[in-house]
Design a protein around this motif. Structure first.
Motif, PDB file in Angstrom:
ATOM      1  N   GLN A 183      -4.269  12.312   2.298  1.00  0.00           N
ATOM      2  CA  GLN A 183      -3.621  11.095   2.796  1.00  0.00           C
ATOM      3  C   GLN A 183      -4.604  10.290   3.660  1.00  0.00           C
ATOM      4  O   GLN A 183      -4.775   9.077   3.484  1.00  0.00           O
ATOM      5  N   VAL A 184      -5.260  10.989   4.598  1.00  0.00           N
ATOM      6  CA  VAL A 184      -6.198  10.314   5.513  1.00  0.00           C
ATOM      7  C   VAL A 184      -7.392   9.755   4.730  1.00  0.00           C
ATOM      8  O   VAL A 184      -7.847   8.632   4.975  1.00  0.00           O
ATOM      9  N   GLU A 226      -6.169   6.684   2.700  1.00  0.00           N
ATOM     10  CA  GLU A 226      -5.962   5.551   3.609  1.00  0.00           C
ATOM     11  C   GLU A 226      -7.307   5.005   4.086  1.00  0.00           C
ATOM     12  O   GLU A 226      -7.508   3.794   4.196  1.00  0.00           O
ATOM     13  N   ALA A 248     -12.137   4.517   9.626  1.00  0.00           N
ATOM     14  CA  ALA A 248     -11.900   5.245   8.375  1.00  0.00           C
ATOM     15  C   ALA A 248     -12.886   6.407   8.260  1.00  0.00           C
ATOM     16  O   ALA A 248     -12.507   7.538   7.926  1.00  0.00           O
ATOM     17  N   VAL A 297       0.890  -1.168   0.000  1.00  0.00           N
ATOM     18  CA  VAL A 297       0.000   0.000   0.000  1.00  0.00           C
ATOM     19  C   VAL A 297       0.924   1.212   0.000  1.00  0.00           C
ATOM     20  O   VAL A 297       1.649   1.449   0.957  1.00  0.00           O
ATOM     21  N   ASP A 298       0.948   1.921  -1.097  1.00  0.00           N
ATOM     22  CA  ASP A 298       1.885   3.047  -1.250  1.00  0.00           C
ATOM     23  C   ASP A 298       1.066   4.299  -1.564  1.00  0.00           C
ATOM     24  O   ASP A 298       0.595   4.471  -2.681  1.00  0.00           O
ATOM     25  N   ILE A 299       0.874   5.131  -0.550  1.00  0.00           N
ATOM     26  CA  ILE A 299       0.056   6.339  -0.702  1.00  0.00           C
ATOM     27  C   ILE A 299       0.917   7.551  -0.351  1.00  0.00           C
ATOM     28  O   ILE A 299       1.263   7.760   0.810  1.00  0.00           O
ATOM     29  N   ARG A 300       1.296   8.316  -1.330  1.00  0.00           N
ATOM     30  CA  ARG A 300       2.109   9.511  -1.073  1.00  0.00           C
ATOM     31  C   ARG A 300       2.266  10.308  -2.367  1.00  0.00           C
ATOM     32  O   ARG A 300       1.983   9.785  -3.461  1.00  0.00           O
ATOM     33  N   VAL A 335      -8.858   2.895   1.366  1.00  0.00           N
ATOM     34  CA  VAL A 335      -8.154   1.609   1.233  1.00  0.00           C
ATOM     35  C   VAL A 335      -8.550   0.678   2.388  1.00  0.00           C
ATOM     36  O   VAL A 335      -8.881  -0.497   2.183  1.00  0.00           O
ATOM     37  N   LEU A 336      -8.550   1.206   3.613  1.00  0.00           N
ATOM     38  CA  LEU A 336      -8.929   0.377   4.768  1.00  0.00           C
ATOM     39  C   LEU A 336     -10.371  -0.106   4.648  1.00  0.00           C
ATOM     40  O   LEU A 336     -10.695  -1.223   5.049  1.00  0.00           O
TER      41      LEU A 336
END
Ligand SMILES: [Zn+2]
Length: 357
Positions: free
Chosen positions: A221-222, A225, A203, A14-17, A228-229
């Motif tokens: 970002q939040v 995420e 979430a 999981v690559d979030i940036r 995704v969660l």
């Protein structure tokens, strides 16, 4: 003492940036998802072209496939086109339609799927479901969870802001969906998966309470995420229950009764969730949700997306039929159209107070 545990189906990566896309090939090679670089990349013909131009030099072993649309036929055609290529993985690079087509195609040809989301419009980017249009309307097809999820915040920021808003509404609706699950547990004995419920609710709560806005990286970002969660929570639960209750029944009813006029998934789910919280007798939570929707530029009342009160009453009355077997506050109260109308009048009053206060 027995130590019992379970394995959770979840992505390896999981690559979030910001800038995540520039490292795509490296990340996939490091994680042994694709050491040869032989990738089948599904992309849209329109907005995908620029991304392709930008990424192609860094992905010399990739083959690119343009996806026609979001139908079952598009997904089957994609699978047929990809199947003889001996790839390591399928990459879905785009919005919801592209990722859903790629998910289905990858499952059909037995390859892992890498989901690279270019917008945050809903929680399907990491879920075990592909939503595709078919001859009968719209179908949900069970597929494996993506093996990797990559979200580049720089790319997200370039997408129209309405996509981010839609994702906010979808994330917030988790709070109402989990409350419906708990209600069903009390009333019908339906089993709750506590871990899935925790993931989905947290979430939603994180997005609800984050002070930032749609243009802030910290907020995006939040939100990313959280989405995704939420997708993983559905894998944990084995269906969409943690993220889909009365809010989503109302959303489906909008889509089915007014297919030409429907607003975005998250706009409909968000305002429906605020109304469902009102129905379940949680006025503070409903007002808080309304306030946050409004602050992010989302509609709170159906009039804001062009529906009259009569039409909304019709939608709410029809909503339970969209999801037979699912028990939510709507099935619990089983309201007549007059009762829906009265409840909505109270809700609309409370919302206008919350927003102006
Ligand atoms: Zn949703």
């Amino acid at each position: 003492m027995p130590v019992l545990t379970r394995l959770i189906p979840s992505p390896l990566v999981v690559d979030i940036r910001a800038g995540a896309l520039d490292d795509l090939a490296g990340v996939l090679a490091d994680q042994r998802i694709s050491s040869s670089g032989k990738l089948a990349i599904a992309i849209s013909g329109g907005s995908g072209a620029l991304l392709r131009e930008r990424l192609a030099p860094a992905l010399p072993g990739a083959s690119w496939y343009e996806v026609g649309g979001g139908t079952l036929d598009d997904a089957i055609n994609l699978a047929d086109a990809m199947k003889s290529g001996h790839y390591d993985a399928v990459v879905g690079l785009g919005g919801g339609k592209i990722i859903d087509c790629a998910k289905f195609a990858a499952a059909r040809i037995g390859l892992p799927l890498v989901a690279v989301a270019t917008n945050l419009s809903h929680d399907g980017l990491c879920s075990p479901v592909a939503t595709l249009d078919n001859d009968a309307g719209r179908g949900s097809y069970g597929v494996p969870n993506p093996i990797a999820v990559v979200i580049d915040l720089d790319v997200i920021r370039e997408a129209p802001v309405r996509f981010v808003r839609s994702g906010i509404g979808d994330a917030l609706s988790n709070i109402s969906a989990v409350a419906d699950w708990e209600l069903s547990n009390r009333e019908t004995g339906e089993q709750i998966d506590g871990l899935a419920a925790a993931m989905a609710r947290q979430a939603g709560e994180a997005v609800l309470r984050h002070p930032g806005g749609v243009g802030d990286d910290a907020f995006l970002q939040v939100l990313a995420e959280g989405l995704v969660l939420t997708g993983i929570s559905m894998s944990v639960a084995g269906d969409s229950r943690p993220a889909s209750g009365a809010c989503h029944e109302i959303n489906h009813a909008f889509d089915l009764l007014f297919p030409k006029r429907a607003a975005s998934h998250g706009e409909q789910c968000g305002l429906a969730a605020a109304f469902a919280m009102h129905l379940r007798g949680a006025p503070e939570q409903s007002a808080h949700m309304a306030e946050v929707l409004h602050r992010h530029g989302l509609p709170v009342l159906p009039e804001e997306i062009g529906f009259t009160v009569d039409e909304f009453v019709q939608v709410v009355e029809f909503a339970p039929k969209t999801r037979p077997g699912r028990y939510t506050i709507l099935e619990h109260l089983d309201l007549s159209s007059d009762a829906i109308r009265d409840a909505y009048a109270d809700h609309a009053k409370a919302v206008s107070q919350a927003i102006s206060g």
